[in-house]
Design an enzyme around this catalytic site. Structure first.
Site, PDB file in Angstrom:
ATOM      1  N   LYS A 100      10.281   6.384  46.114  1.00  0.00           N
ATOM      2  CA  LYS A 100      10.465   4.992  46.335  1.00  0.00           C
ATOM      3  C   LYS A 100      11.836   4.235  45.680  1.00  0.00           C
ATOM      4  CE  LYS A 100       6.640   3.885  48.769  1.00  0.00           C
ATOM      5  NZ  LYS A 100       5.702   4.730  48.336  1.00  0.00           N
ATOM      6  N   GLU A 122       7.842  -5.918  49.803  1.00  0.00           N
ATOM      7  CA  GLU A 122       6.285  -6.040  50.136  1.00  0.00           C
ATOM      8  C   GLU A 122       5.966  -4.855  49.453  1.00  0.00           C
ATOM      9  OE1 GLU A 122       8.367  -4.638  51.813  1.00  0.00           O
ATOM     10  OE2 GLU A 122       7.289  -2.571  52.034  1.00  0.00           O
ATOM     11  N   SER A 388       6.504  13.993  46.763  1.00  0.00           N
ATOM     12  CA  SER A 388       6.945  12.781  46.949  1.00  0.00           C
ATOM     13  C   SER A 388       6.461  11.877  45.544  1.00  0.00           C
ATOM     14  CB  SER A 388       6.329  12.121  48.296  1.00  0.00           C
ATOM     15  OG  SER A 388       5.075  11.924  48.060  1.00  0.00           O
TER      16      SER A 388
HETATM   17  C1  PLP Z   1       4.670   5.388  49.253  1.00  0.00           C
HETATM   18  C2  PLP Z   1       4.409   6.768  49.176  1.00  0.00           C
HETATM   19  C3  PLP Z   1       4.398   7.562  49.948  1.00  0.00           C
HETATM   20  C4  PLP Z   1       4.255   7.096  51.686  1.00  0.00           C
HETATM   21  O1  PLP Z   1       5.517   6.514  51.928  1.00  0.00           O
HETATM   22  P1  PLP Z   1       6.696   7.115  52.924  1.00  0.00           P
HETATM   23  O2  PLP Z   1       7.443   5.998  53.224  1.00  0.00           O
HETATM   24  O3  PLP Z   1       5.708   7.746  53.971  1.00  0.00           O
HETATM   25  O4  PLP Z   1       7.290   8.155  52.183  1.00  0.00           O
HETATM   26  C5  PLP Z   1       4.066   9.065  49.780  1.00  0.00           C
HETATM   27  N1  PLP Z   1       4.108   9.454  48.646  1.00  0.00           N
HETATM   28  C6  PLP Z   1       4.114   8.531  47.611  1.00  0.00           C
HETATM   29  C7  PLP Z   1       4.194   9.305  46.168  1.00  0.00           C
HETATM   30  C8  PLP Z   1       4.331   7.185  47.871  1.00  0.00           C
HETATM   31  O5  PLP Z   1       4.528   6.453  46.708  1.00  0.00           O
END
Ligand code: PLP
Length: 407
Positions: A100, A122, A388
């Site tokens: 993010k 948000e 992610s």
């Molecule tokens: C917010 C988040 C997601 C989901 O958001 P996307 O916009 O689909 O990437 C996935 N993994 C993590 C670790 C997150 O913090």
């Protein structure tokens, strides 16, 4: 660079049209009051995003503050257990613990260039709120984060982190008092002062140009992963797998591979408790076309067009819509999407932690569950997983699920 290495740059069919549409999806379904603000944002994106000056400052912040490039890790034990060759793109190693921050830093830099005096954002689980607060603190801007009152309760540690980073957290009690209500409230606040306020959205969703802007900022993930695969694995992956909430980490990983016909792309949604409406958050797998928060996309709605509550063990995937580019990539057949259940994902999380020494976020664990399924159907496949984020933030829920079972 070999011609193969450059192939990823030819991204046919991946630019939105003049109305911000990806095929039939996307666009801008907003009240009149938002049109001028979106036009101004569009002009700012056109002017700054591709400029050498912006790109140099963005690259410098990513390298010296976010910690990019993030590592590409070979996963030897998962490879052996799954009968595959598994590689992990480690966004969990980025500052604040997830992908993010790539988007938050980029949008905050853009906001400064547009002359905004404050950032609003948000947040659902709190990860985009934390990333926005950190980026705003770094770049010297005040930051207000709208967060559903229910999430403020559920995600207390992240609320504390945002406050320590200097942000003001505003609990939103309207609507479902979760992410959807928080986005509505941030849009309303933006309309009331569009000159001085910049709305930094947290995923590749919302009205044009947000899905495009967020995708461009997150594509650093796939660009790095692509060249790291060539350098370390000596080949592109057979498949790249990422979890899909709003879709920002997935589009960021996938986009630089769209031109590589030999690379399968697989997005994994939150399958929750199962396929019933209200039991999951898998908008691509189970949704139908409709308008949500400014965009025509696939959404989880009932037969009257009422957007329905969703369920997922993972707060970051718990959203009833999805970025419009994913809806298009599914329709065009370029990307496949599947759902992984809560149970499969928690199981994959503990396998990754136990055997690779990496505790992934529960969101991320959905990608591992999908990758494991892919491996069992495609023995020997070279698999790239978008890791992610890290799972430290998920300890409260892991205490109530996996750890309860272990003790
Ligand atoms: C917010 C988040 C997601 C989901 O958001 P996307 O916009 O689909 O990437 C996935 N993994 C993590 C670790 C997150 O913090």
């Amino acid at each position: 660079m070999s011609s193969r290495a450059q192939a990823g740059a030819s991204l046919a069919d991946s630019q939105p049209d003049a109305r911000g549409r990806y095929g039939e999806f996307g666009g801008r379904y907003v009240p009149e009051t938002l049109v001028a603000a979106l036009d101004r944002l569009q002009a700012g994106v056109d002017r700054h995003l591709g400029s050498a000056d912006f790109q140099a400052e963005y690259a410098r912040e990513l390298a010296t503050w976010v910690g990019r490039p993030t590592a590409l890790s070979h996963a030897p034990t998962l490879s052996e257990r799954w009968g595959a060759e598994v590689w992990l793109k480690r966004e969990d190693l980025a500052h604040t613990g997830a992908h993010k921050i790539n988007n938050a830093v980029g949008q905050t830099l853009l906001a400064k260039r547009l002359g905004a005096k404050r950032i609003i954002a948000e947040t659902g689980a709190g990860q985009h709120g934390v990333a926005s607060a950190a980026a705003a603190a770094r770049l010297g801007m005040p930051c207000v984060v709208y967060m559903g009152a229910v999430d403020v309760e559920r995600q207390a540690p992240n609320v504390g982190r945002m406050k320590l980073l200097g942000a003001t957290v505003v609990p939103v009690t309207s609507g479902d008092a979760t992410l959807r209500a928080a986005i509505d409230e941030a849009l309303r606040e933006w309309v009331s002062d569009p000159q001085n306020t910049y709305y930094s959205i947290g995923s590749a969703v919302g009205p044009h140009p947000y899905p495009y802007l967020v995708r461009e900022l997150q594509s650093v993930i796939g660009r790095e992963a692509r060249s790291q695969m060539l350098a370390l694995a000596g080949a592109l992956p057979d498949v790249a797998v990422a979890c899909v909430g709003g879709g920002s980490n997935a589009i960021g990983l996938f986009h630089p591979f769209l031109g590589d016909a030999g690379v399968h792309l697989l997005g994994i949604e939150a399958g929750g408790r199962g396929p019933g409406l209200g039991d999951n958050a898998a908008s691509l797998t189970f949704g139908t076309p409709g308008v949500l928060q400014g965009s025509y996309t696939l959404i989880l709605q009932d037969e009257h067009g009422q957007v329905r509550e969703t369920h997922s063990v993972s707060a970051g995937l718990d959203y009833s819509g999805v970025g419009p580019e994913h809806a298009h990539l599914m329709r065009s057949g370029r990307v496949a999407y599947e759902a992984a259940t809560d149970e499969e994902s928690l199981d994959a999380l503990s396998e990754c932690a136990r055997y690779e020494g990496i505790l992934p976020a529960i969101e991320t664990a959905h990608a591992f569950a999908g990758a494991r399924r892919y491996a069992s159907a495609h023995p020997g496949a070279r698999i790239l997983i978008g890791c992610s984020g890290r799972g430290d933030k998920d300890m409260p829920i892991l205490q109530r699920t996996l750890l309860r079972d272990l003790c």
